[in-house]
Design a protein around this motif. Sequence first.
Motif, PDB file in Angstrom:
ATOM      1  N   GLU A  41     -12.389 -33.194  13.338  1.00  0.00           N
ATOM      2  CA  GLU A  41     -11.997 -33.910  14.563  1.00  0.00           C
ATOM      3  C   GLU A  41     -11.331 -35.248  14.284  1.00  0.00           C
ATOM      4  O   GLU A  41     -11.352 -36.136  15.131  1.00  0.00           O
ATOM      5  CB  GLU A  41     -13.183 -34.076  15.522  1.00  0.00           C
ATOM      6  CG  GLU A  41     -13.714 -32.734  15.991  1.00  0.00           C
ATOM      7  CD  GLU A  41     -14.682 -32.847  17.158  1.00  0.00           C
ATOM      8  OE1 GLU A  41     -15.658 -33.589  17.004  1.00  0.00           O
ATOM      9  OE2 GLU A  41     -14.447 -32.203  18.196  1.00  0.00           O
ATOM     10  N   HIS A  42     -10.761 -35.437  13.108  1.00  0.00           N
ATOM     11  CA  HIS A  42      -9.879 -36.594  12.938  1.00  0.00           C
ATOM     12  C   HIS A  42      -8.654 -36.274  12.077  1.00  0.00           C
ATOM     13  O   HIS A  42      -8.102 -37.151  11.423  1.00  0.00           O
ATOM     14  CB  HIS A  42     -10.621 -37.859  12.489  1.00  0.00           C
ATOM     15  CG  HIS A  42     -11.326 -37.744  11.164  1.00  0.00           C
ATOM     16  ND1 HIS A  42     -12.602 -37.228  11.054  1.00  0.00           N
ATOM     17  CD2 HIS A  42     -10.969 -38.099   9.918  1.00  0.00           C
ATOM     18  CE1 HIS A  42     -12.975 -37.278   9.783  1.00  0.00           C
ATOM     19  NE2 HIS A  42     -12.007 -37.795   9.071  1.00  0.00           N
ATOM     20  N   GLY A  43      -8.223 -35.004  12.132  1.00  0.00           N
ATOM     21  CA  GLY A  43      -6.893 -34.691  11.613  1.00  0.00           C
ATOM     22  C   GLY A  43      -6.824 -34.372  10.134  1.00  0.00           C
ATOM     23  O   GLY A  43      -5.743 -34.186   9.601  1.00  0.00           O
ATOM     24  N   VAL A  44      -7.954 -34.303   9.445  1.00  0.00           N
ATOM     25  CA  VAL A  44      -7.938 -34.154   8.002  1.00  0.00           C
ATOM     26  C   VAL A  44      -8.105 -32.691   7.561  1.00  0.00           C
ATOM     27  O   VAL A  44      -7.449 -32.242   6.629  1.00  0.00           O
ATOM     28  CB  VAL A  44      -9.033 -35.041   7.356  1.00  0.00           C
ATOM     29  CG1 VAL A  44      -9.120 -34.787   5.861  1.00  0.00           C
ATOM     30  CG2 VAL A  44      -8.730 -36.504   7.624  1.00  0.00           C
ATOM     31  N   THR A  49      -5.358 -26.436  13.713  1.00  0.00           N
ATOM     32  CA  THR A  49      -3.893 -26.392  13.800  1.00  0.00           C
ATOM     33  C   THR A  49      -3.417 -25.232  14.673  1.00  0.00           C
ATOM     34  O   THR A  49      -3.819 -24.075  14.465  1.00  0.00           O
ATOM     35  CB  THR A  49      -3.291 -26.262  12.383  1.00  0.00           C
ATOM     36  OG1 THR A  49      -3.778 -27.335  11.580  1.00  0.00           O
ATOM     37  CG2 THR A  49      -1.775 -26.298  12.415  1.00  0.00           C
ATOM     38  N   PRO A  56       3.632 -26.687  14.417  1.00  0.00           N
ATOM     39  CA  PRO A  56       2.205 -26.886  14.183  1.00  0.00           C
ATOM     40  C   PRO A  56       1.769 -28.309  14.524  1.00  0.00           C
ATOM     41  O   PRO A  56       2.482 -29.259  14.186  1.00  0.00           O
ATOM     42  CB  PRO A  56       2.033 -26.647  12.673  1.00  0.00           C
ATOM     43  CG  PRO A  56       3.297 -26.068  12.194  1.00  0.00           C
ATOM     44  CD  PRO A  56       4.367 -26.382  13.182  1.00  0.00           C
ATOM     45  N   VAL A  57       0.641 -28.429  15.185  1.00  0.00           N
ATOM     46  CA  VAL A  57       0.044 -29.744  15.475  1.00  0.00           C
ATOM     47  C   VAL A  57      -1.470 -29.634  15.322  1.00  0.00           C
ATOM     48  O   VAL A  57      -2.034 -28.537  15.359  1.00  0.00           O
ATOM     49  CB  VAL A  57       0.378 -30.263  16.900  1.00  0.00           C
ATOM     50  CG1 VAL A  57       1.872 -30.287  17.159  1.00  0.00           C
ATOM     51  CG2 VAL A  57      -0.329 -29.442  17.968  1.00  0.00           C
ATOM     52  N   ARG A  58      -2.103 -30.784  15.167  1.00  0.00           N
ATOM     53  CA  ARG A  58      -3.557 -30.851  15.178  1.00  0.00           C
ATOM     54  C   ARG A  58      -4.021 -30.879  16.635  1.00  0.00           C
ATOM     55  O   ARG A  58      -3.775 -31.868  17.342  1.00  0.00           O
ATOM     56  CB  ARG A  58      -4.032 -32.141  14.508  1.00  0.00           C
ATOM     57  CG  ARG A  58      -3.608 -32.295  13.062  1.00  0.00           C
ATOM     58  CD  ARG A  58      -4.362 -31.342  12.199  1.00  0.00           C
ATOM     59  NE  ARG A  58      -4.399 -31.796  10.823  1.00  0.00           N
ATOM     60  CZ  ARG A  58      -3.994 -31.104   9.773  1.00  0.00           C
ATOM     61  NH1 ARG A  58      -3.472 -29.897   9.948  1.00  0.00           N
ATOM     62  NH2 ARG A  58      -4.121 -31.582   8.555  1.00  0.00           N
ATOM     63  N   CYS A  60      -6.956 -31.284  17.636  1.00  0.00           N
ATOM     64  CA  CYS A  60      -8.003 -32.305  17.813  1.00  0.00           C
ATOM     65  C   CYS A  60      -7.398 -33.677  18.015  1.00  0.00           C
ATOM     66  O   CYS A  60      -8.073 -34.573  18.524  1.00  0.00           O
ATOM     67  CB  CYS A  60      -8.963 -32.324  16.626  1.00  0.00           C
ATOM     68  SG  CYS A  60      -8.303 -33.104  15.130  1.00  0.00           S
ATOM     69  N   LEU A 127       1.727 -27.109  -1.719  1.00  0.00           N
ATOM     70  CA  LEU A 127       2.059 -28.372  -1.033  1.00  0.00           C
ATOM     71  C   LEU A 127       1.954 -28.197   0.480  1.00  0.00           C
ATOM     72  O   LEU A 127       1.406 -29.054   1.173  1.00  0.00           O
ATOM     73  CB  LEU A 127       3.471 -28.823  -1.402  1.00  0.00           C
ATOM     74  CG  LEU A 127       3.620 -29.568  -2.725  1.00  0.00           C
ATOM     75  CD1 LEU A 127       5.101 -29.818  -3.008  1.00  0.00           C
ATOM     76  CD2 LEU A 127       2.872 -30.902  -2.685  1.00  0.00           C
ATOM     77  N   ALA A 130      -1.580 -28.269   1.835  1.00  0.00           N
ATOM     78  CA  ALA A 130      -2.445 -29.409   1.476  1.00  0.00           C
ATOM     79  C   ALA A 130      -3.233 -29.922   2.673  1.00  0.00           C
ATOM     80  O   ALA A 130      -4.295 -30.519   2.511  1.00  0.00           O
ATOM     81  CB  ALA A 130      -1.607 -30.531   0.864  1.00  0.00           C
ATOM     82  N   GLY A 131      -2.723 -29.699   3.874  1.00  0.00           N
ATOM     83  CA  GLY A 131      -3.404 -30.196   5.063  1.00  0.00           C
ATOM     84  C   GLY A 131      -4.350 -29.195   5.698  1.00  0.00           C
ATOM     85  O   GLY A 131      -4.778 -29.390   6.840  1.00  0.00           O
TER      86      GLY A 131
ATOM     87  N   ALA B  39      -7.435 -40.305  16.235  1.00  0.00           N
ATOM     88  CA  ALA B  39      -8.468 -40.179  15.196  1.00  0.00           C
ATOM     89  C   ALA B  39      -9.431 -41.361  15.282  1.00  0.00           C
ATOM     90  O   ALA B  39     -10.654 -41.180  15.228  1.00  0.00           O
ATOM     91  CB  ALA B  39      -7.821 -40.101  13.816  1.00  0.00           C
ATOM     92  N   TYR B 103       0.530 -34.522   6.518  1.00  0.00           N
ATOM     93  CA  TYR B 103       0.783 -33.083   6.504  1.00  0.00           C
ATOM     94  C   TYR B 103       1.752 -32.737   7.626  1.00  0.00           C
ATOM     95  O   TYR B 103       1.911 -33.487   8.572  1.00  0.00           O
ATOM     96  CB  TYR B 103      -0.544 -32.335   6.689  1.00  0.00           C
ATOM     97  CG  TYR B 103      -1.627 -32.898   5.819  1.00  0.00           C
ATOM     98  CD1 TYR B 103      -1.537 -32.792   4.431  1.00  0.00           C
ATOM     99  CD2 TYR B 103      -2.701 -33.590   6.359  1.00  0.00           C
ATOM    100  CE1 TYR B 103      -2.498 -33.344   3.616  1.00  0.00           C
ATOM    101  CE2 TYR B 103      -3.672 -34.152   5.544  1.00  0.00           C
ATOM    102  CZ  TYR B 103      -3.575 -34.020   4.167  1.00  0.00           C
ATOM    103  OH  TYR B 103      -4.504 -34.585   3.353  1.00  0.00           O
ATOM    104  N   ALA B 105       1.689 -30.831  10.176  1.00  0.00           N
ATOM    105  CA  ALA B 105       1.170 -30.857  11.556  1.00  0.00           C
ATOM    106  C   ALA B 105       1.039 -32.292  12.063  1.00  0.00           C
ATOM    107  O   ALA B 105       1.188 -32.545  13.264  1.00  0.00           O
ATOM    108  CB  ALA B 105      -0.175 -30.139  11.627  1.00  0.00           C
ATOM    109  N   ASN B 108       4.735 -33.671  12.655  1.00  0.00           N
ATOM    110  CA  ASN B 108       5.393 -33.168  13.864  1.00  0.00           C
ATOM    111  C   ASN B 108       5.121 -34.045  15.082  1.00  0.00           C
ATOM    112  O   ASN B 108       5.863 -33.992  16.058  1.00  0.00           O
ATOM    113  CB  ASN B 108       4.927 -31.740  14.165  1.00  0.00           C
ATOM    114  CG  ASN B 108       5.655 -30.720  13.312  1.00  0.00           C
ATOM    115  OD1 ASN B 108       6.814 -30.923  12.953  1.00  0.00           O
ATOM    116  ND2 ASN B 108       4.982 -29.622  12.983  1.00  0.00           N
ATOM    117  N   LYS B 189      -4.418 -36.607  -3.810  1.00  0.00           N
ATOM    118  CA  LYS B 189      -4.110 -35.303  -3.224  1.00  0.00           C
ATOM    119  C   LYS B 189      -2.844 -35.473  -2.410  1.00  0.00           C
ATOM    120  O   LYS B 189      -2.683 -36.501  -1.734  1.00  0.00           O
ATOM    121  CB  LYS B 189      -5.286 -34.888  -2.334  1.00  0.00           C
ATOM    122  CG  LYS B 189      -5.061 -33.717  -1.413  1.00  0.00           C
ATOM    123  CD  LYS B 189      -6.344 -33.417  -0.632  1.00  0.00           C
ATOM    124  CE  LYS B 189      -6.141 -32.312   0.385  1.00  0.00           C
ATOM    125  NZ  LYS B 189      -5.321 -32.733   1.534  1.00  0.00           N
TER     126      LYS B 189
END
Lengths: 161, 277
Positions: A41-44, A49, A56-58, A60, A127, A130-131, B39, B103, B105, B108, B189
């Motif tokens: 819940e903070h994008g990590v 997604t 694509p977006v988060r 949250c 790569l 990675a998210g 966040a 990243y 997402a 964007n 990372k």
Amino acid sequence: MTAIRLTINGTQIADDVPARLSLADYLREPRNLTGTHLGCEHGVCGACTILVDGEPVRSCLTLAVACDGCQVRTIEGFGSDPVMTALREAFHRRHGLQCGFCTPAMLITAHDLIRRGRAASETEIRLGLAGNICRCTGYTNIVAAIAEAAVAAAKGPPDAE
Amino acid sequence: MKAPAFDYVRPQSLGEAMALLAKSSGEARLLAGGQSLLALMNLRIAAPALLIDIARLPELAAAVDGVDRVILGAGITHAMIEDTRVPDPSRGLMPRAAASLAYRAIRNRGTIGGSLALADPAAEWPAVFAALDGEITVASPRGRRSLNCAGFSTGIYETQLAEDEILENVRIPKLSPGARWGYVKLARKSGEFANALAVAVADPARRFCRIVLGAANGPPIVLAAASQVLAEGRSDPDRLRGAVAADLDRAADRHFDDFQRHLNIVAAARALQQVTA
């Protein structure tokens, strides 16, 4: 509450939402689209997604109220999309998941990588992933599955050959 | 966690947004991409009473390709720069930096204006735009003013923005055809915040050479001695490292442990080597 109108997986919806409701919670609770998962819940972690207006977006870090007029696509909304079909088969064949928590967002991220032509090598796939965090697999089989799906998607469906 | 309750408003124009911000007496925050703010709200570090959603304002989406500079609206996303969907004044430096930022997402939705206004010390854009000698336009009901990107941030999460001002655009000089740049981000990372960040720009035709250190426990640091080495076109690695070390000694308000100091010197030296290679 604020009135919003949006399209979710092709269906037009009008609703009232509180300002603080994230798009992820909106999809999971009132809409019952529980394929979108919430981890950090903070994008990590990347588990939430989804696609908003094709990107694509988060979910949250996106407010439902800010998606008024938007096109939302969740893992439930891909149907027989050829790239997603190739990804599902490759994840199955290559054992690209264990517990499955990260899988919906892995598939959506992989779909975007293939769509943008960013899945041509293992390095590029790693790569691009990675998210999206997976705590089971060590990623090896996920990367292999995406590489396989990218090749299959480039060839097109078997009946088109 | 979930964000605490707040009110939400989406103005239709920059003027309307400025009026809402001016009358909020400090209780409102501007919401652009929200990739840091939401966040911080989910973590309950930030708890504004009102969010003013400026993400869709047409005034902040403009990209203007001028004769000697490019003007990018504050609402332009990292992904738009990564994909060169907006003009690139930097001959590849900005798309390179954008691709290293978090990243896809996040890229964007996250915006350049949001990154600059938040002034996270580890963020990419404050260092990149400082190295390119960009200028920032800020707007308020009192009028507009222009601020140098180098010096715009005044501390950790602190900028020169007044309470009623909105960051409107960034104006970036175009690099000459013969210009070169270096960009080094050190992180454990890919996509993480930088442990060290160095941006070097050498544009002899415009008599402009600058190397900037980001992720510097505060605002970006313009490395004066190292910039001088860059201007002389030298590539002796020991001399580069010595100049960076001297610059770090002069930045007396920063406190780097031995490891951070080493990372900073390595990042800066590698960025300089990219330019002179």
